[in-house]
Design an enzyme around this catalytic site. Structure first.
Site, PDB file in Angstrom:
ATOM      1  N   ASP A  42      24.182  43.357 -32.530  1.00 58.40           N
ATOM      2  CA  ASP A  42      23.974  41.928 -32.784  1.00 58.40           C
ATOM      3  C   ASP A  42      23.996  41.706 -34.289  1.00 58.40           C
ATOM      4  O   ASP A  42      23.757  42.635 -35.063  1.00 58.40           O
ATOM      5  CB  ASP A  42      22.619  41.480 -32.205  1.00 58.40           C
ATOM      6  N   THR A 100      28.521  31.181 -24.999  1.00 60.05           N
ATOM      7  CA  THR A 100      29.802  30.452 -24.981  1.00 60.05           C
ATOM      8  C   THR A 100      29.495  28.961 -24.831  1.00 60.05           C
ATOM      9  O   THR A 100      29.689  28.387 -23.757  1.00 60.05           O
ATOM     10  CB  THR A 100      30.666  30.908 -23.785  1.00 60.05           C
ATOM     11  N   VAL A 170      21.965  34.694 -14.415  1.00 57.68           N
ATOM     12  CA  VAL A 170      20.525  34.848 -14.689  1.00 57.68           C
ATOM     13  C   VAL A 170      19.844  33.488 -14.732  1.00 57.68           C
ATOM     14  O   VAL A 170      20.493  32.463 -14.861  1.00 57.68           O
ATOM     15  CB  VAL A 170      20.273  35.584 -16.023  1.00 57.68           C
ATOM     16  N   LYS A 221      32.373  31.611 -11.073  1.00 62.58           N
ATOM     17  CA  LYS A 221      31.125  31.361 -11.824  1.00 62.58           C
ATOM     18  C   LYS A 221      31.023  29.893 -12.254  1.00 62.58           C
ATOM     19  O   LYS A 221      30.001  29.236 -12.079  1.00 62.58           O
ATOM     20  CB  LYS A 221      31.055  32.267 -13.054  1.00 62.58           C
ATOM     21  N   ASN A 225      28.419  26.588 -10.371  1.00 65.32           N
ATOM     22  CA  ASN A 225      27.469  25.721 -11.089  1.00 65.32           C
ATOM     23  C   ASN A 225      27.962  24.287 -11.175  1.00 65.32           C
ATOM     24  O   ASN A 225      27.172  23.344 -11.123  1.00 65.32           O
ATOM     25  CB  ASN A 225      27.173  26.295 -12.472  1.00 65.32           C
ATOM     26  N   GLY A 272      19.076  19.682 -16.864  1.00 60.00           N
ATOM     27  CA  GLY A 272      19.037  20.456 -18.114  1.00 60.00           C
ATOM     28  C   GLY A 272      19.446  21.897 -17.866  1.00 60.00           C
ATOM     29  O   GLY A 272      19.973  22.240 -16.813  1.00 60.00           O
ATOM     30  N   CYS A 275      23.185  26.317 -18.057  1.00 60.17           N
ATOM     31  CA  CYS A 275      24.400  26.573 -17.261  1.00 60.17           C
ATOM     32  C   CYS A 275      24.907  25.336 -16.528  1.00 60.17           C
ATOM     33  O   CYS A 275      26.091  24.998 -16.667  1.00 60.17           O
ATOM     34  CB  CYS A 275      24.256  27.735 -16.301  1.00 60.17           C
ATOM     35  N   LYS A 278      26.823  22.754 -18.509  1.00 57.01           N
ATOM     36  CA  LYS A 278      27.959  23.285 -19.297  1.00 57.01           C
ATOM     37  C   LYS A 278      29.113  23.762 -18.409  1.00 57.01           C
ATOM     38  O   LYS A 278      30.284  23.567 -18.710  1.00 57.01           O
ATOM     39  CB  LYS A 278      27.420  24.459 -20.128  1.00 57.01           C
ATOM     40  N   TYR A 342      13.170  22.352 -19.131  1.00 53.39           N
ATOM     41  CA  TYR A 342      14.124  21.729 -18.197  1.00 53.39           C
ATOM     42  C   TYR A 342      13.837  22.127 -16.770  1.00 53.39           C
ATOM     43  O   TYR A 342      14.372  21.563 -15.820  1.00 53.39           O
ATOM     44  CB  TYR A 342      15.566  22.088 -18.589  1.00 53.39           C
ATOM     45  N   ARG A 350      16.459  24.102 -23.345  1.00 54.37           N
ATOM     46  CA  ARG A 350      17.894  23.857 -23.604  1.00 54.37           C
ATOM     47  C   ARG A 350      18.418  22.708 -22.747  1.00 54.37           C
ATOM     48  O   ARG A 350      18.257  22.706 -21.533  1.00 54.37           O
ATOM     49  CB  ARG A 350      18.701  25.129 -23.337  1.00 54.37           C
TER      50      ARG A 350
HETATM   51  N1  SAJ Z   1      17.933  19.668 -10.696  1.00 57.39           N
HETATM   52  C1  SAJ Z   1      17.893  18.398 -10.126  1.00 57.39           C
HETATM   53  N2  SAJ Z   1      17.998  18.293  -8.770  1.00 57.39           N
HETATM   54  C2  SAJ Z   1      18.146  19.386  -7.967  1.00 57.39           C
HETATM   55  C3  SAJ Z   1      18.202  20.672  -8.574  1.00 57.39           C
HETATM   56  C4  SAJ Z   1      18.093  20.784  -9.939  1.00 57.39           C
HETATM   57  O1  SAJ Z   1      17.752  17.390 -10.820  1.00 57.39           O
HETATM   58  O2  SAJ Z   1      18.218  19.229  -6.749  1.00 57.39           O
HETATM   59  C5  SAJ Z   1      17.825  19.792 -12.152  1.00 57.39           C
HETATM   60  C6  SAJ Z   1      16.640  20.639 -12.577  1.00 57.39           C
HETATM   61  O3  SAJ Z   1      15.498  19.837 -12.764  1.00 57.39           O
HETATM   62  C7  SAJ Z   1      17.128  21.212 -13.914  1.00 57.39           C
HETATM   63  C8  SAJ Z   1      18.631  21.342 -13.703  1.00 57.39           C
HETATM   64  O4  SAJ Z   1      18.968  20.486 -12.609  1.00 57.39           O
HETATM   65  O5  SAJ Z   1      16.870  20.332 -14.970  1.00 57.39           O
HETATM   66  C9  SAJ Z   1      19.094  22.755 -13.392  1.00 57.39           C
HETATM   67  O6  SAJ Z   1      18.257  23.231 -12.366  1.00 57.39           O
HETATM   68  P1  SAJ Z   1      18.675  24.530 -11.486  1.00 57.39           P
HETATM   69  O7  SAJ Z   1      17.713  24.637 -10.364  1.00 57.39           O
HETATM   70  O8  SAJ Z   1      20.119  24.486 -11.175  1.00 57.39           O
HETATM   71  O9  SAJ Z   1      18.340  25.772 -12.440  1.00 57.39           O
HETATM   72  P2  SAJ Z   1      19.278  26.536 -13.462  1.00 57.39           P
HETATM   73  O10 SAJ Z   1      19.878  25.639 -14.460  1.00 57.39           O
HETATM   74  O11 SAJ Z   1      18.466  27.674 -13.967  1.00 57.39           O
HETATM   75  O12 SAJ Z   1      20.475  27.066 -12.552  1.00 57.39           O
HETATM   76  C10 SAJ Z   1      20.479  28.388 -12.117  1.00 57.39           C
HETATM   77  C11 SAJ Z   1      21.888  28.724 -11.742  1.00 57.39           C
HETATM   78  N3  SAJ Z   1      21.900  30.129 -11.480  1.00 57.39           N
HETATM   79  C12 SAJ Z   1      22.667  30.891 -12.265  1.00 57.39           C
HETATM   80  O13 SAJ Z   1      23.387  30.446 -13.123  1.00 57.39           O
HETATM   81  C13 SAJ Z   1      22.558  32.322 -11.956  1.00 57.39           C
HETATM   82  C14 SAJ Z   1      22.310  27.983 -10.506  1.00 57.39           C
HETATM   83  O14 SAJ Z   1      23.594  28.495 -10.097  1.00 57.39           O
HETATM   84  C15 SAJ Z   1      21.347  28.205  -9.377  1.00 57.39           C
HETATM   85  O15 SAJ Z   1      21.741  27.429  -8.259  1.00 57.39           O
HETATM   86  C16 SAJ Z   1      19.962  27.769  -9.845  1.00 57.39           C
HETATM   87  O16 SAJ Z   1      19.597  28.544 -10.997  1.00 57.39           O
HETATM   88  C17 SAJ Z   1      18.921  28.084  -8.769  1.00 57.39           C
HETATM   89  O17 SAJ Z   1      17.952  27.320  -8.736  1.00 57.39           O
HETATM   90  O18 SAJ Z   1      19.084  29.065  -8.064  1.00 57.39           O
END
Ligand code: SAJ
Length: 447
Positions: A42, A100, A170, A221, A225, A272, A275, A278, A342, A350
């Protein structure tokens, strides 16, 4: 100091992990734990020093990571450096996992990736395997990574080194859990590359490994998302329509989801994280200059509009409580936002919707306080830990993050502390009847 003797029974003896971030560090530690003599690379001296000392350099509490780093540090199989030659020369496997980010236009900014590839290529050993775990716009492996490595190394991808893409999956707060147990897509440039990747990942991944091509892996991937972003946008749009016609979107969602094969997600104050916001833009980027991708961009627009819509809902709620028109109801009022992270249970801010929500409330003349159990600062703003203090004298409380600490409010106690009993539920977790029975004006996203 080079890492001590690797295990001799492994298909890989010396490894390098380029990018010691929240993903790179656990990957390097798991690689070393598997018996591969691993060197992390790094540009950040502090991160390198921490890994050399067996410490996790980030404040967030990642279960198991500190113990794992301590353990592999004791074996001497994990070290770190800022010197690309020390990391890459002699490595028979190199994993690149640098950030990225996407720019405001949605185009990926691959500066970190390009710099990492130049360093890797310059010292790449013939016969090595290079795997990129960073999330990429489809086509990047073929059009950016492969040529950059060939140019910097003078070697031929496929013939002289193996190449592939195994996108990370992750989540903050569950890094090691995901890295070990999540299923992974293993996308090689060619069969030989895929085969070598299929010999590498079982060394620390217990989830299912599905071999495929590297461009397919890029699409999987970003699509998995982007799919979630579109699903959430659908829930948010239905919520705004339900509100407009005076019905409860959460009841709508419950009834829709009773229909076979319907899975409406949850409306909320916004989307938020590093992933979901983005990856739809990275997916759309693959079509740039050829055809439009209105669905992916529309989903982004719908979700990005939710913080402002929630500020409008707060103005309407306060207007309802005070008899002042919504347009001016927030002027000079004190609003407390509960949640800066978030995601519940995490300290990751983030792309958090809490920040645009605060700005939208301030644009309407409110004075905004933010509280969170885990976050202490957001964009230069002090974030309060104590909920009772944070809502003292507030004219409205808006729930932005469904942290455990916020799920069961002490409505009576809140009513005593607040100046005006108005709450806005941005995550659909409070019971409207209970809040109203306690004397609150209750509004929620979709309600
Ligand atoms: N959110 C909503 N409504 C929903 C679900 C989420 O508003 O029904 C919002 C959350 O409050 C948050 C954002 O979306 O602000 C993202 O939430 P998330 O549950 O998708 O969590 P992340 O961003 O950590 O997404 C990750 C992703 N996993 C990976 O990249 C390995 C996503 O593919 C997964 O579906 C998610 O975790 C999960 O909850 O498993």
């Amino acid at each position: 100091m080079s890492a001590k003797t690797p295990r001799h029974d492994l298909p890989f003896r010396r490894g390098a992990v380029v990018g010691l971030g929240v993903v790179g560090i656990p990957v390097a530690a798991k690689m070393a734990e598997a018996g591969i003599a691993t060197v992390g690379l790094d540009v950040d001296e502090a991160r390198v020093r921490a890994i050399r000392e067996g410490r996790y350099p980030f404040a967030s509490d990642e279960p198991g990571i500190a113990a794992l780093l301590h353990e592999v540090h004791a074996t001497g199989r994990l070290t770190a450096t800022t010197d690309p030659k020390e990391a890459i020369a002699g490595a028979d496997v190199v994993v690149v996992v640098v950030q990225t980010p996407v720019g405001p236009s949605g185009a990926p900014t691959y500066a970190h990736l390009q710099s990492a590839l130049a360093s890797v290529g310059k010292h790449l050993q013939r016969g090595a395997l290079v795997v990129v775990e960073s999330t990429l716009a489809p086509g990047t492996m073929k059009d950016v990574v492969l040529p950059a490595l060939e140019k910097a190394s003078g070697l031929k991808a496929g013939a002289d080194f193996h190449l592939g893409h195994c996108p990370e999956r992750v989540m903050p707060g569950r890094l090691l859990q995901n890295i070990v147990h999540y299923d992974r897509v293993v996308g090689g440039l060619d069969d030989a590359s895929t085969k070598r990747m299929m010999a590498l990942y079982p060394l620390w991944v217990k989830g299912r490994l599905t071999p495929t091509g590297m461009t397919t892996a890029e699409v999987v991937k970003t699509a998995e998302n982007a799919y979630r972003d579109v699903q959430i946008a659908f829930a948010n749009e239905v919520a705004r329509i339900s509100q407009a016609v005076g019905v409860d979107a959460w009841e709508v969602r419950e009834l829709v989801n009773k229909v076979e094969d319907r899975h409406m997600l949850r409306p909320g104050v916004g989307v938020g994280g590093h992933c979901i916001p983005k990856d739809g833009l990275l997916l759309a980027h693959a079509a740039r200059g050829r055809f439009d991708t209105p669905l992916l961009h529309a989903a982004r627009a719908v979700n990005d509009a939710m913080p402002k819509a929630t500020a409008g809902l707060t103005a309407a709620a306060l207007g309802q409580a005070t008899g002042v028109p919504p347009e001016t109801a927030l002027q000079g009022k004190r609003v407390t936002i509960l949640g800066a992270s978030y995601l519940p249970g995490a300290d990751d801010t983030r792309d958090t919707p809490s920040l645009p929500l605060a700005k939208a409330l301030e644009e309407r003349g409110a004075m905004v306080a933010i509280a969170d159990p885990f976050v202490r600062e957001l964009d230069g703003r002090l974030v309060l830990a104590d909920t009772a203090k944070a809502i003292e004298g507030a004219d409205a409380v808006v729930l932005a993050t469904a942290h455990e600490a916020y799920l069961r409010p002490d409505w009576i106690g809140w009513k005593r502390r607040m100046r005006t009993p108005v709450v806005v539920d941005g995550r659909g977790v409070w019971d409207p009847a209970t809040a109203r029975a306690a004397g609150f004006t209750y509004r929620g996203v979709g309600r």
